[in-house]
Design an enzyme around this catalytic site. Structure first.
Site, mmCIF file in Angstrom:
data_model
loop_
_atom_site.group_PDB
_atom_site.id
_atom_site.type_symbol
_atom_site.label_atom_id
_atom_site.label_comp_id
_atom_site.label_asym_id
_atom_site.label_seq_id
_atom_site.Cartn_x
_atom_site.Cartn_y
_atom_site.Cartn_z
ATOM 1 N N LYS A 32 5.401 -19.593 8.930
ATOM 2 C CA LYS A 32 5.020 -20.167 7.637
ATOM 3 C C LYS A 32 6.167 -20.214 6.612
ATOM 4 O O LYS A 32 6.220 -21.111 5.781
ATOM 5 C CB LYS A 32 3.836 -19.397 7.041
ATOM 6 C CG LYS A 32 2.507 -19.673 7.748
ATOM 7 C CD LYS A 32 1.380 -18.969 7.017
ATOM 8 C CE LYS A 32 0.046 -19.280 7.651
ATOM 9 N NZ LYS A 32 -1.086 -18.742 6.886
ATOM 10 N N ASP B 261 -3.917 -22.424 1.989
ATOM 11 C CA ASP B 261 -4.661 -21.156 2.124
ATOM 12 C C ASP B 261 -5.298 -20.741 0.792
ATOM 13 O O ASP B 261 -6.487 -20.417 0.740
ATOM 14 C CB ASP B 261 -3.731 -20.030 2.608
ATOM 15 C CG ASP B 261 -3.448 -20.118 4.098
ATOM 16 O OD1 ASP B 261 -4.318 -20.587 4.847
ATOM 17 O OD2 ASP B 261 -2.346 -19.706 4.511
HETATM 18 P P1 NAP Z 1 0.540 -9.291 5.815
HETATM 19 O O1 NAP Z 1 1.440 -10.226 5.110
HETATM 20 O O2 NAP Z 1 1.066 -8.529 6.982
HETATM 21 O O3 NAP Z 1 -0.012 -8.231 4.721
HETATM 22 C C1 NAP Z 1 -0.779 -7.119 5.113
HETATM 23 C C2 NAP Z 1 -1.363 -6.401 3.904
HETATM 24 O O4 NAP Z 1 -2.230 -5.357 4.402
HETATM 25 C C3 NAP Z 1 -0.337 -5.713 3.017
HETATM 26 O O5 NAP Z 1 -0.800 -5.676 1.681
HETATM 27 C C4 NAP Z 1 -0.312 -4.289 3.608
HETATM 28 O O6 NAP Z 1 0.117 -3.286 2.699
HETATM 29 C C5 NAP Z 1 -1.765 -4.093 3.899
HETATM 30 N N1 NAP Z 1 -1.974 -3.041 4.904
HETATM 31 C C6 NAP Z 1 -1.818 -3.166 6.248
HETATM 32 N N2 NAP Z 1 -2.093 -1.995 6.855
HETATM 33 C C7 NAP Z 1 -2.450 -1.109 5.858
HETATM 34 C C8 NAP Z 1 -2.875 0.243 5.837
HETATM 35 N N3 NAP Z 1 -3.011 0.956 6.968
HETATM 36 N N4 NAP Z 1 -3.173 0.818 4.634
HETATM 37 C C9 NAP Z 1 -3.069 0.107 3.476
HETATM 38 N N5 NAP Z 1 -2.672 -1.198 3.442
HETATM 39 C C10 NAP Z 1 -2.367 -1.801 4.615
HETATM 40 O O7 NAP Z 1 -0.765 -10.026 6.350
HETATM 41 P P2 NAP Z 1 -1.450 -11.368 5.774
HETATM 42 O O8 NAP Z 1 -0.880 -12.535 6.449
HETATM 43 O O9 NAP Z 1 -1.431 -11.306 4.282
HETATM 44 O O10 NAP Z 1 -2.958 -11.217 6.340
HETATM 45 C C11 NAP Z 1 -3.803 -10.199 5.852
HETATM 46 C C12 NAP Z 1 -5.226 -10.399 6.377
HETATM 47 O O11 NAP Z 1 -5.739 -11.646 5.923
HETATM 48 C C13 NAP Z 1 -5.346 -10.450 7.912
HETATM 49 O O12 NAP Z 1 -6.491 -9.732 8.260
HETATM 50 C C14 NAP Z 1 -5.540 -11.925 8.208
HETATM 51 O O13 NAP Z 1 -6.290 -12.145 9.390
HETATM 52 C C15 NAP Z 1 -6.325 -12.369 6.992
HETATM 53 N N6 NAP Z 1 -6.169 -13.806 6.700
HETATM 54 C C16 NAP Z 1 -7.310 -14.563 6.625
HETATM 55 C C17 NAP Z 1 -7.195 -15.920 6.350
HETATM 56 C C18 NAP Z 1 -8.451 -16.778 6.278
HETATM 57 O O14 NAP Z 1 -8.327 -18.004 6.362
HETATM 58 N N7 NAP Z 1 -9.620 -16.198 6.112
HETATM 59 C C19 NAP Z 1 -5.941 -16.495 6.125
HETATM 60 C C20 NAP Z 1 -4.800 -15.685 6.177
HETATM 61 C C21 NAP Z 1 -4.927 -14.317 6.465
HETATM 62 P P3 NAP Z 1 1.676 -2.843 2.637
HETATM 63 O O15 NAP Z 1 2.358 -3.910 1.839
HETATM 64 O O16 NAP Z 1 1.653 -1.525 1.963
HETATM 65 O O17 NAP Z 1 2.159 -2.772 4.065
#
Ligand code: NAP
Length: 278
Positions: free
Chosen positions: A66, A102
């Site tokens: 992305k 998104d």
């Molecule tokens: P990302 O960039 O990897 O961000 C992950 C986030 O989760 C960060 O804020 C991270 O905190 C936090 N996190 C992960 N493990 C953690 C833990 N053990 N304790 C506390 N915080 C934790 O991922 P992303 O792309 O934003 O995606 C996040 C979620 O959104 C995923 O589940 C994805 O499937 C979902 N999503 C859904 C859609 C939809 O269309 N519905 C679209 C996109 C994404 P830190 O910064 O502290 O690591």
């Protein structure tokens, strides 16, 4: 000639976008196909050039491309530029234009499931990853006046808040602070990956101090109801999962490519059926 669309990612086999878009093309009698293309990072530039060379009309971009795709596009929409990530590419003549649908997809799902005007809500975004950034900046761009952000790694939340180019009042806070002052928020958006299958019993913050009149959204849709949403529901709040966001990011991309509005209910049903939901 039959048009070609697709999605590039690594991995990509799990993508539900082909199912959703091919059905929408069929329903509108639109002469097009949508494919999932497995593109590894070392092949990204060649893939983008190749798509142009063979006349692909548009495509989606998913993890891990992305952000990396941006240098290979000809123009970037201002919201996608601010977010620093593109999930939809549209061909205009000989140019590739990058968009991020998104955040707008999430806002559209809120309007559909909750209320039309969210500009006066006091919003808390939980998480500061890629999805959080897309939602935070799209909400700010759309005129929401107060948006706070909390994250395990506070520095990341501060960085998002400081780089936000759209006007809104905003604070970056810790997860602990968010838990303690939760009652002041009328819209809470859970964007972390915590609670996703298979770790379905986990949640990023406790909702003990939730205002029961608040609306609680989680962008996860596997499971349909995360532990976070289950707690919010138990406390009496209205909730929504991430399925609407996924469907609307696709529907907005579809409109950008074809100029036609797909049947969103039908798109949702086909994805629900695939996921085995009701
Ligand atoms: P990302 O960039 O990897 O961000 C992950 C986030 O989760 C960060 O804020 C991270 O905190 C936090 N996190 C992960 N493990 C953690 C833990 N053990 N304790 C506390 N915080 C934790 O991922 P992303 O792309 O934003 O995606 C996040 C979620 O959104 C995923 O589940 C994805 O499937 C979902 N999503 C859904 C859609 C939809 O269309 N519905 C679209 C996109 C994404 P830190 O910064 O502290 O690591």
């Amino acid at each position: 000639m039959r048009e070609l669309y697709g999605v590039i990612g690594d991995p990509i086999a799990h993508s539900m976008s082909p199912l959703m878009h091919n059905d929408a093309f069929k329903a509108l009698h639109y002469d097009a196909d949508y494919h999932a293309f497995h593109v590894t990072p070392d092949n990204l530039e060649a893939a983008v050039k190749g798509m142009k060379a063979i006349g692909v009309s548009g495509f989606n971009v998913t993890i891990p491309h992305k952000t990396a795709i941006i240098p290979y596009l000809d123009e970037i929409d201002p919201l996608a530029e601010a977010i620093g990530a593109v999930n939809t590419v549209v061909r205009k003549g000989t140019k590739w234009i990058g968009y991020n649908t998104d955040g707008p997809g999430f806002i559209q799902s809120l309007k559909e499931d909750w209320k039309e005007d969210v500009t006066n809500e006091h919003v808390l975004v939980v998480g500061a990853g890629g999805a959080a950034k897309a939602i935070y900046y799209a909400l700010a761009q759309s005129g929401v006046k107060q948006i706070d952000i909390c994250n395990r790694t506070l520095e990341k939340a501060i960085a998002l808040q400081q780089a936000n180019p759209f006007h809104c009042q905003s604070k970056a806070i810790t997860l602990q602070d968010a838990e303690e002052c939760l009652a002041q928020y009328s819209l809470i958006v859970q964007t972390t990956s915590i609670g996703m299958h298979p770790n379905v019993h986990l949640q990023p913050i406790s909702l003990k101090h939730l205002n029961v009149n608040a609306y609680v959204a989680d962008i996860i849709y596997n499971p349909f109801e995360t532990a976070f949403l289950a707690e919010a529901k138990r406390l009496g709040a209205n909730i929504q999962n991430g399925l609407g966001m996924f469907i609307y990011q696709g529907a907005i991309a579809f409109e950008k490519w074809t100029g036609q509005t797909p049947d969103v209910k039908r798109m949702k049903q086909i994805v629900m059926d695939k996921l085995g939901g009701k």
